[in-house]
Design an enzyme around this catalytic site. Structure first.
Site, PDB file in Angstrom:
ATOM      1  N   LYS A 200       3.721  -2.064  -9.595  1.00 62.05           N
ATOM      2  CA  LYS A 200       4.014  -0.637  -9.457  1.00 62.05           C
ATOM      3  C   LYS A 200       5.229  -0.224 -10.276  1.00 62.05           C
ATOM      4  O   LYS A 200       5.404   0.957 -10.577  1.00 62.05           O
ATOM      5  CB  LYS A 200       4.229  -0.289  -7.983  1.00 62.05           C
ATOM      6  CG  LYS A 200       2.973  -0.435  -7.126  1.00 62.05           C
ATOM      7  CD  LYS A 200       3.261  -0.112  -5.672  1.00 62.05           C
ATOM      8  CE  LYS A 200       2.020  -0.292  -4.796  1.00 62.05           C
ATOM      9  NZ  LYS A 200       1.637  -1.712  -4.631  1.00 62.05           N
TER      10      LYS A 200
ATOM     11  N   CYS B 207      -2.644   2.493   1.817  1.00 61.36           N
ATOM     12  CA  CYS B 207      -2.359   1.761   0.582  1.00 61.36           C
ATOM     13  C   CYS B 207      -2.853   0.321   0.595  1.00 61.36           C
ATOM     14  O   CYS B 207      -2.717  -0.388  -0.402  1.00 61.36           O
ATOM     15  CB  CYS B 207      -0.859   1.795   0.304  1.00 61.36           C
ATOM     16  SG  CYS B 207      -0.212   3.473   0.243  1.00 61.36           S
TER      17      CYS B 207
ATOM     18  N   GLU C 156       9.366  -6.222   3.170  1.00 55.99           N
ATOM     19  CA  GLU C 156       8.459  -7.173   2.524  1.00 55.99           C
ATOM     20  C   GLU C 156       9.209  -8.432   2.108  1.00 55.99           C
ATOM     21  O   GLU C 156       8.671  -9.545   2.189  1.00 55.99           O
ATOM     22  CB  GLU C 156       7.771  -6.541   1.310  1.00 55.99           C
ATOM     23  CG  GLU C 156       6.666  -7.428   0.749  1.00 55.99           C
ATOM     24  CD  GLU C 156       5.870  -6.792  -0.383  1.00 55.99           C
ATOM     25  OE1 GLU C 156       4.840  -7.372  -0.775  1.00 55.99           O
ATOM     26  OE2 GLU C 156       6.287  -5.715  -0.876  1.00 55.99           O
TER      27      GLU C 156
ATOM     28  N   HIS D 180       3.711  -5.867  -2.736  1.00 58.87           N
ATOM     29  CA  HIS D 180       3.359  -4.447  -2.600  1.00 58.87           C
ATOM     30  C   HIS D 180       4.415  -3.616  -3.326  1.00 58.87           C
ATOM     31  O   HIS D 180       4.092  -2.690  -4.054  1.00 58.87           O
ATOM     32  CB  HIS D 180       3.280  -4.081  -1.121  1.00 58.87           C
ATOM     33  CG  HIS D 180       2.705  -2.731  -0.867  1.00 58.87           C
ATOM     34  ND1 HIS D 180       1.463  -2.343  -1.342  1.00 58.87           N
ATOM     35  CD2 HIS D 180       3.193  -1.657  -0.188  1.00 58.87           C
ATOM     36  CE1 HIS D 180       1.219  -1.105  -0.966  1.00 58.87           C
ATOM     37  NE2 HIS D 180       2.245  -0.658  -0.271  1.00 58.87           N
TER      38      HIS D 180
ATOM     39  N   HIS E 183       2.198   3.888  -8.192  1.00 56.94           N
ATOM     40  CA  HIS E 183       1.478   3.510  -6.974  1.00 56.94           C
ATOM     41  C   HIS E 183       0.149   4.263  -6.913  1.00 56.94           C
ATOM     42  O   HIS E 183       0.117   5.485  -6.788  1.00 56.94           O
ATOM     43  CB  HIS E 183       2.354   3.858  -5.760  1.00 56.94           C
ATOM     44  CG  HIS E 183       1.866   3.281  -4.470  1.00 56.94           C
ATOM     45  ND1 HIS E 183       0.661   2.624  -4.340  1.00 56.94           N
ATOM     46  CD2 HIS E 183       2.431   3.270  -3.221  1.00 56.94           C
ATOM     47  CE1 HIS E 183       0.511   2.238  -3.083  1.00 56.94           C
ATOM     48  NE2 HIS E 183       1.563   2.617  -2.394  1.00 56.94           N
TER      49      HIS E 183
ATOM     50  N   PHE F 234       0.370   2.672   5.340  1.00 58.60           N
ATOM     51  CA  PHE F 234       0.837   3.491   6.462  1.00 58.60           C
ATOM     52  C   PHE F 234      -0.048   3.218   7.679  1.00 58.60           C
ATOM     53  O   PHE F 234      -1.265   3.115   7.576  1.00 58.60           O
ATOM     54  CB  PHE F 234       0.748   4.974   6.112  1.00 58.60           C
ATOM     55  CG  PHE F 234       1.809   5.472   5.168  1.00 58.60           C
ATOM     56  CD1 PHE F 234       2.937   4.722   4.911  1.00 58.60           C
ATOM     57  CD2 PHE F 234       1.683   6.698   4.542  1.00 58.60           C
ATOM     58  CE1 PHE F 234       3.928   5.179   4.051  1.00 58.60           C
ATOM     59  CE2 PHE F 234       2.652   7.182   3.676  1.00 58.60           C
ATOM     60  CZ  PHE F 234       3.781   6.408   3.438  1.00 58.60           C
TER      61      PHE F 234
END
Length: 353
Positions: A280, A107, A259, A248, A285, A344
């Site tokens: 998002k 991502c 985060e 994010h 996403h 990831f």
């Protein structure tokens, strides 16, 4: 409707993620007014990001293989699915002959791609780069895989407006999206020389790895915090000068909490004053394309002085205790923006605009 841009015969030889890239790049070339010819082709690159590549193509041809045997596999199977075919096809369509590559860091892919394009221009290897990202993973395997990981929200099928709620106390996973976003990153000298419309400036880039876990960000947020700090240091600004952070913000438990910790580590006392949101919350996403879409949201924020709200979020998690633009948008002058993407594998990317 990709056939509006790409001849139908070529469309059938492209996975959907490649179609997204080619169509988006076509829009980009018209908007930027940048012309590629023999004088600048080798100084114009294409650097894109994608998380998974041709998942749809793999599913379709796997079914054909199982049902009818290997003779039914198209000779275009491999060229359709490989992730580097997106920048390859964009280059074929535009004539760009400079560095041509794809970055894959889950991502964080498209934000890494933009950061790499920025670096190529700083090093003098390119005068301009078509950059951004694309993704097309709304497929049976894509949805099933992320659902089995408990990453997707499954609780709100009847009330989908509640599904994506970053930083909310009851957040329960993200909503899958697909699409593409492209931008023309160009040296200031080149842009001025041709009288380009300059939307914004990239002034810093940070990239780090957590070296922690295959799916979870580092719990203390240090990796993402370091990426933010590197971007600010390269841009020569203090945390107090950051007006806005595009997080994010996936709407998963771990991402939003860790985060938040990262922002506090990177900005210190200034964290409580900066406005944060998650795009998002509005559009879901886009995985490898998320950073590119959110980059454009940041540019629009700088242009318009309008920070969109984090839609769907009602009651923030007590441990997510910063200003996430909940309940209403924020109108203010915005000069410096940080945008984060986390992938990831522990991949962290931050750009300063």
């Amino acid at each position: 409707q990709p056939e509006e841009v790409i001849p139908a015969k070529l469309c059938r030889r492209m996975d959907r993620f490649v179609q997204f890239a080619v169509c988006s790049a076509e829009q980009l070339m018209k908007d930027s007014g940048y012309s590629i010819d023999e004088n600048n082709a080798e100084n114009t690159g294409v650097i894109l990001g994608v998380g998974l590549g041709g998942l749809h193509t793999i599913e379709v041809f796997h079914s054909k293989l199982m049902e009818s045997g290997p003779s039914r596999i198209s000779p275009f199977f491999i060229p359709m699915l490989i992730s580097n075919m997106a920048p390859g096809q964009v280059a074929i369509n535009t004539g760009a002959k400079g560095p041509n590559l794809v970055l894959t860091s889950a991502c964080a892919s498209s934000l890494h791609a933009i950061g790499h394009a920025y670096s190529e221009i700083l090093l003098g290897r390119c005068e301009a780069v078509i950059t951004g990202g694309m993704e097309a993973t709304i497929t049976p395997m894509g949805i099933s895989g992320f659902t089995s990981m408990k990453a997707l929200c499954t609780q709100y099928d009847d009330t989908p407006q509640k599904a994506s709620r970053p930083f909310d106390l009851t957040r329960a996973g993200f909503v899958m999206s697909e699409g593409a976003a492209m931008l023309m990153l160009e040296s200031l000298e080149s842009a001025k020389a041709r009288g380009a419309k300059i939307y914004a400036e990239v002034t810093g880039y940070g990239a780090t790895g957590d070296a922690y876990h295959i799916t979870s960000p580092a719990e203390d947020g240090k990796g993402a915090a370091t990426a933010m700090s590197l971007a600010m240091r390269e841009g020569g600004i203090k945390p107090s000068q950051v007006d806005y952070i595009n997080a994010h913000g996936t709407s998963t438990h771990h991402n939003d909490l860790f985060e938040t910790r990262a922002i506090k580590l990177a900005l210190g006392d200034a964290a409580k004053d900066v406005v944060i949101n998650s795009t998002k919350s509005m559009i879901g996403h886009l995985l490898g394309a998320a950073g590119g879409v959110e980059f454009i949201a940041c540019v629009k924020t700088i242009q318009d002085g309008f920070i969109h709200q984090t839609v769907g979020t009602k009651e923030t998690d007590p441990e997510c205790d910063l200003n996430y633009a909940v309940g209403a948008p924020v109108e203010k002058d915005v000069n410096y923006v940080l945008t984060n993407s986390l992938g990831f594998g522990g991949h962290n990317a931050t750009l300063l605009l």
